[in-house]
Write a protein that holds these residues in place. Structure first.
Motif, PDB file in Angstrom:
ATOM      1  N   TRP A 111       0.831  -1.208   0.000  1.00 28.39           N
ATOM      2  CA  TRP A 111       0.000   0.000   0.000  1.00 28.39           C
ATOM      3  C   TRP A 111       0.866   1.260   0.000  1.00 28.39           C
ATOM      4  CZ3 TRP A 111      -3.729  -1.931   4.429  1.00 28.39           C
ATOM      5  CH2 TRP A 111      -4.638  -2.836   3.886  1.00 28.39           C
ATOM      6  N   TYR A 153       0.918   4.332  -2.650  1.00 25.80           N
ATOM      7  CA  TYR A 153       0.599   5.677  -2.149  1.00 25.80           C
ATOM      8  C   TYR A 153       1.745   6.663  -2.373  1.00 25.80           C
ATOM      9  CZ  TYR A 153      -0.811   8.974   1.655  1.00 25.80           C
ATOM     10  OH  TYR A 153      -1.149  10.066   2.410  1.00 25.80           O
ATOM     11  N   PRO A 161      -3.371   5.310  -4.254  1.00 21.65           N
ATOM     12  CA  PRO A 161      -3.699   4.324  -3.212  1.00 21.65           C
ATOM     13  C   PRO A 161      -4.878   3.445  -3.611  1.00 21.65           C
ATOM     14  CG  PRO A 161      -4.515   6.505  -2.611  1.00 21.65           C
ATOM     15  CD  PRO A 161      -3.719   6.683  -3.878  1.00 21.65           C
ATOM     16  N   GLU A 181      -8.370   3.151   1.609  1.00 23.68           N
ATOM     17  CA  GLU A 181      -8.504   4.405   2.362  1.00 23.68           C
ATOM     18  C   GLU A 181      -7.390   4.511   3.407  1.00 23.68           C
ATOM     19  OE1 GLU A 181     -10.743   6.858   2.052  1.00 23.68           O
ATOM     20  OE2 GLU A 181     -11.699   5.824   0.357  1.00 23.68           O
ATOM     21  N   ASP A 182      -7.031   5.757   3.769  1.00 20.36           N
ATOM     22  CA  ASP A 182      -6.015   5.957   4.811  1.00 20.36           C
ATOM     23  C   ASP A 182      -6.423   5.266   6.113  1.00 20.36           C
ATOM     24  OD1 ASP A 182      -4.691   7.459   2.990  1.00 20.36           O
ATOM     25  OD2 ASP A 182      -4.875   9.368   4.064  1.00 20.36           O
ATOM     26  N   ASP A 195      -4.212   2.869   8.302  1.00 19.24           N
ATOM     27  CA  ASP A 195      -3.912   3.192   9.704  1.00 19.24           C
ATOM     28  C   ASP A 195      -4.315   2.060  10.644  1.00 19.24           C
ATOM     29  OD1 ASP A 195      -2.829   5.661   9.054  1.00 19.24           O
ATOM     30  OD2 ASP A 195      -4.679   6.773   9.392  1.00 19.24           O
ATOM     31  N   LEU A 251       5.342  11.611  11.746  1.00 19.20           N
ATOM     32  CA  LEU A 251       4.809  12.005  13.054  1.00 19.20           C
ATOM     33  C   LEU A 251       4.167  10.790  13.700  1.00 19.20           C
ATOM     34  CD1 LEU A 251       2.822  15.292  12.234  1.00 19.20           C
ATOM     35  CD2 LEU A 251       4.749  15.145  13.831  1.00 19.20           C
ATOM     36  N   GLU A 269      -1.362  22.965  15.751  1.00 23.93           N
ATOM     37  CA  GLU A 269      -1.365  23.335  14.329  1.00 23.93           C
ATOM     38  C   GLU A 269      -2.291  22.397  13.569  1.00 23.93           C
ATOM     39  OE1 GLU A 269       2.706  23.424  12.864  1.00 23.93           O
ATOM     40  OE2 GLU A 269       3.381  24.427  14.690  1.00 23.93           O
ATOM     41  N   GLU A 310       4.558  21.943   4.142  1.00 20.66           N
ATOM     42  CA  GLU A 310       3.656  21.080   3.388  1.00 20.66           C
ATOM     43  C   GLU A 310       3.227  21.752   2.093  1.00 20.66           C
ATOM     44  OE1 GLU A 310       3.431  18.408   5.113  1.00 20.66           O
ATOM     45  OE2 GLU A 310       1.747  17.265   4.306  1.00 20.66           O
ATOM     46  N   TYR A 345       6.331  25.227   8.206  1.00 21.24           N
ATOM     47  CA  TYR A 345       6.181  25.154   9.660  1.00 21.24           C
ATOM     48  C   TYR A 345       7.424  24.723  10.413  1.00 21.24           C
ATOM     49  CZ  TYR A 345       5.043  20.483   7.927  1.00 21.24           C
ATOM     50  OH  TYR A 345       5.061  19.305   7.245  1.00 21.24           O
TER      51      TYR A 345
HETATM   52  P1  NAD Z   1       1.463  11.425   8.293  1.00 19.08           P
HETATM   53  O1  NAD Z   1       1.064  12.019   7.009  1.00 19.08           O
HETATM   54  O2  NAD Z   1       0.406  10.769   9.079  1.00 19.08           O
HETATM   55  O3  NAD Z   1       2.118  12.539   9.231  1.00 19.08           O
HETATM   56  C1  NAD Z   1       3.399  13.098   9.064  1.00 19.08           C
HETATM   57  C2  NAD Z   1       3.420  14.208   8.062  1.00 19.08           C
HETATM   58  O4  NAD Z   1       2.454  15.188   8.389  1.00 19.08           O
HETATM   59  C3  NAD Z   1       4.709  15.021   8.078  1.00 19.08           C
HETATM   60  O5  NAD Z   1       5.729  14.364   7.379  1.00 19.08           O
HETATM   61  C4  NAD Z   1       4.267  16.275   7.376  1.00 19.08           C
HETATM   62  O6  NAD Z   1       4.467  16.132   5.992  1.00 19.08           O
HETATM   63  C5  NAD Z   1       2.773  16.325   7.629  1.00 19.08           C
HETATM   64  N1  NAD Z   1       2.270  17.543   8.289  1.00 19.08           N
HETATM   65  C6  NAD Z   1       1.142  18.209   7.900  1.00 19.08           C
HETATM   66  N2  NAD Z   1       0.941  19.278   8.661  1.00 19.08           N
HETATM   67  C7  NAD Z   1       1.956  19.334   9.565  1.00 19.08           C
HETATM   68  C8  NAD Z   1       2.297  20.234  10.614  1.00 19.08           C
HETATM   69  N3  NAD Z   1       1.525  21.292  10.904  1.00 19.08           N
HETATM   70  N4  NAD Z   1       3.402  19.981  11.313  1.00 19.08           N
HETATM   71  C9  NAD Z   1       4.184  18.899  11.058  1.00 19.08           C
HETATM   72  N5  NAD Z   1       3.921  18.005  10.055  1.00 19.08           N
HETATM   73  C10 NAD Z   1       2.802  18.220   9.327  1.00 19.08           C
HETATM   74  O7  NAD Z   1       2.627  10.434   8.157  1.00 19.08           O
HETATM   75  P2  NAD Z   1       3.340   9.905   6.882  1.00 19.08           P
HETATM   76  O8  NAD Z   1       4.438   9.075   7.402  1.00 19.08           O
HETATM   77  O9  NAD Z   1       3.648  10.991   5.939  1.00 19.08           O
HETATM   78  O10 NAD Z   1       2.250   9.010   6.200  1.00 19.08           O
HETATM   79  C11 NAD Z   1       1.592   8.015   6.892  1.00 19.08           C
HETATM   80  C12 NAD Z   1       0.128   8.190   6.614  1.00 19.08           C
HETATM   81  O11 NAD Z   1      -0.111   8.215   5.210  1.00 19.08           O
HETATM   82  C13 NAD Z   1      -0.670   7.041   7.164  1.00 19.08           C
HETATM   83  O12 NAD Z   1      -1.078   7.289   8.487  1.00 19.08           O
HETATM   84  C14 NAD Z   1      -1.833   6.967   6.195  1.00 19.08           C
HETATM   85  O13 NAD Z   1      -2.860   7.812   6.655  1.00 19.08           O
HETATM   86  C15 NAD Z   1      -1.261   7.500   4.912  1.00 19.08           C
HETATM   87  N6  NAD Z   1      -0.935   6.359   4.004  1.00 19.08           N
HETATM   88  C16 NAD Z   1      -1.959   5.849   3.311  1.00 19.08           C
HETATM   89  C17 NAD Z   1      -1.737   4.777   2.464  1.00 19.08           C
HETATM   90  C18 NAD Z   1      -2.897   4.215   1.671  1.00 19.08           C
HETATM   91  O14 NAD Z   1      -2.702   3.240   0.967  1.00 19.08           O
HETATM   92  N7  NAD Z   1      -4.072   4.822   1.747  1.00 19.08           N
HETATM   93  C19 NAD Z   1      -0.457   4.223   2.337  1.00 19.08           C
HETATM   94  C20 NAD Z   1       0.581   4.783   3.076  1.00 19.08           C
HETATM   95  C21 NAD Z   1       0.334   5.859   3.923  1.00 19.08           C
END
Ligand code: NAD
Length: 332
Positions: free
Chosen positions: A25, A29, A35, A38-39, A43, A89, A118, A175, A227
């Motif tokens: 996945w 993604y 993808p 769904e996220d 999760d 995060l 935030e 972002e 940020y």
């Molecule tokens: P994430 O997106 O849950 O959180 C980390 C990211 O949040 C940071 O890297 C940054 O880019 C962002 N962010 C946004 N606003 C911010 C703020 N104000 N301060 C700090 N950071 C901020 O984690 P991730 O590792 O990037 O991705 C994992 C998530 O992606 C999973 O929890 C899932 O929801 C999604 N995902 C979905 C699939 C799918 O197949 N649907 C596959 C992989 C990941």
């Protein structure tokens, strides 16, 4: 809860199945911006893996999604090493889990109760490097250690300053997102052209930023909220909230909705307010990020291989009911 007959071997087998699923996945993604689930489904499975690995730490492998950020970079772009890694995060899914996180931090590290709240912008992380105030390089997060060089594409985005208000060397992180209205018109256009529509604005932003032709990116109407700062010791401020002000003065777009909270009640009120306002915003948010406001304390707390210890994301519940992983009956 795990059933009584579960042992380390069966946990290892089950964890491997979960990793295979999650890695597939993640590839869809992060690498292909397409993808298939769904996220919330990702999760929920991720939380099952966290649960197993917490019960049996010996089964953790270095390629586990719990131990790495993002995924592969796309061929076709030069690689940019991140001297200071770009992290993910940690996340929680209830206000109680968030209160527990804050409580642990406040008690164990004697952290003052001052958190910057935030919005968690649903886009993709970018890093911008300036020399003498001039934009010299822009990159994606990639796997956190190595990202893709997308400088020319980022230069097409109006909210990214080519020149700062001060001639400083600085690397700024934030972002990149696609406003909801741009997402709707892009998908309408793609349907007219017989192309597959993007699943959501986050994937549309990621696909748009990783175009080989920057003229294509320019058409996509992307925007940014910055940020964070990496690699810069001369900040005038020592708080996260002050950092956002300073970034604004340098010429960056920062999100206007952040707020300092001094109590759990203020954090909860912030969550409730933006959960309510979520649909009316012109950009997608998938939660709230709570950050220790003191920058020296952030530095002292540091990070794991994957996430900072001084921040956490509270993820909004998905529209439909989410599986509660702690109630799952394990079948091994
Ligand atoms: P994430 O997106 O849950 O959180 C980390 C990211 O949040 C940071 O890297 C940054 O880019 C962002 N962010 C946004 N606003 C911010 C703020 N104000 N301060 C700090 N950071 C901020 O984690 P991730 O590792 O990037 O991705 C994992 C998530 O992606 C999973 O929890 C899932 O929801 C999604 N995902 C979905 C699939 C799918 O197949 N649907 C596959 C992989 C990941």
């Amino acid at each position: 809860m795990a059933t009584a007959n579960m042992n380390e071997n069966s946990a290892r087998v089950q964890a491997e199945e979960l990793r295979t699923k999650l890695n597939k996945w993640a590839d869809e993604y992060y690498t292909y911006d397409a993808p298939s689930v769904e996220d919330s489904e990702y999760d929920a499975v991720y939380q099952q893996l966290v649960y197993l690995e917490t019960q049996y730490p010996a089964i953790i492998t270095p390629d586990s999604p719990t131990q790495k950020v993002g995924d592969h970079t796309l061929p076709g772009f030069s690689k940019v090493p991140h001297d200071i890694p770009m992290l993910s995060l940690g996340d929680v899914f209830s206000e109680q889990e968030l209160a527990d996180f804050v409580d642990r931090l406040t008690k164990s590290d004697n952290v003052n109760f001052e958190y910057n709240c935030e919005l968690k912008i649903d886009g993709l992380a970018i890093s911008l490097r300036y020399e003498q105030g001039k934009l010299v390089q822009g990159s994606t997060r990639g796997n956190g250690q190595i990202g893709e060089d997308i400088t020319e594409n980022l230069k097409t985005i109006k909210s990214i300053p080519r020149k700062l208000t001060r001639p400083i060397n600085i690397e700024v992180r934030g972002e990149c997102y696609m406003p909801k209205s741009s997402f709707v018109s892009l998908n309408e256009q793609r349907q007219r052209d017989g192309q597959t529509p993007f699943a959501n604005p986050r994937n549309a932003a990621a696909g748009s930023l990783r175009q080989l032709d920057s003229k294509e990116t320019a058409k996509r109407k992307l925007s940014t909220f910055m940020y964070n700062v990496a690699d810069y010791d001369d900040l005038l401020t020592d708080t996260q909230s002050g950092l956002l002000e300073e970034l604004k003065e340098l010429g960056f777009n920062t999100n206007p909705s952040s707020q300092v909270a001094h109590s759990m009640a203020e954090i909860d009120a912030y969550i409730d307010e933006y959960q309510e306002k979520r649909d009316s915003l012109e950009y997608g948010i998938d939660g709230i990020v709570i950050k220790v406001n003191s920058l020296p304390t952030q530095r002292k707390l540091g990070a794991t291989v994957k996430v900072p210890r001084w921040a956490i994301a509270y993820k909004f519940p998905p529209e439909e009911a989410q599986t509660v992983v702690r109630d799952i009956e394990w079948t091994v």
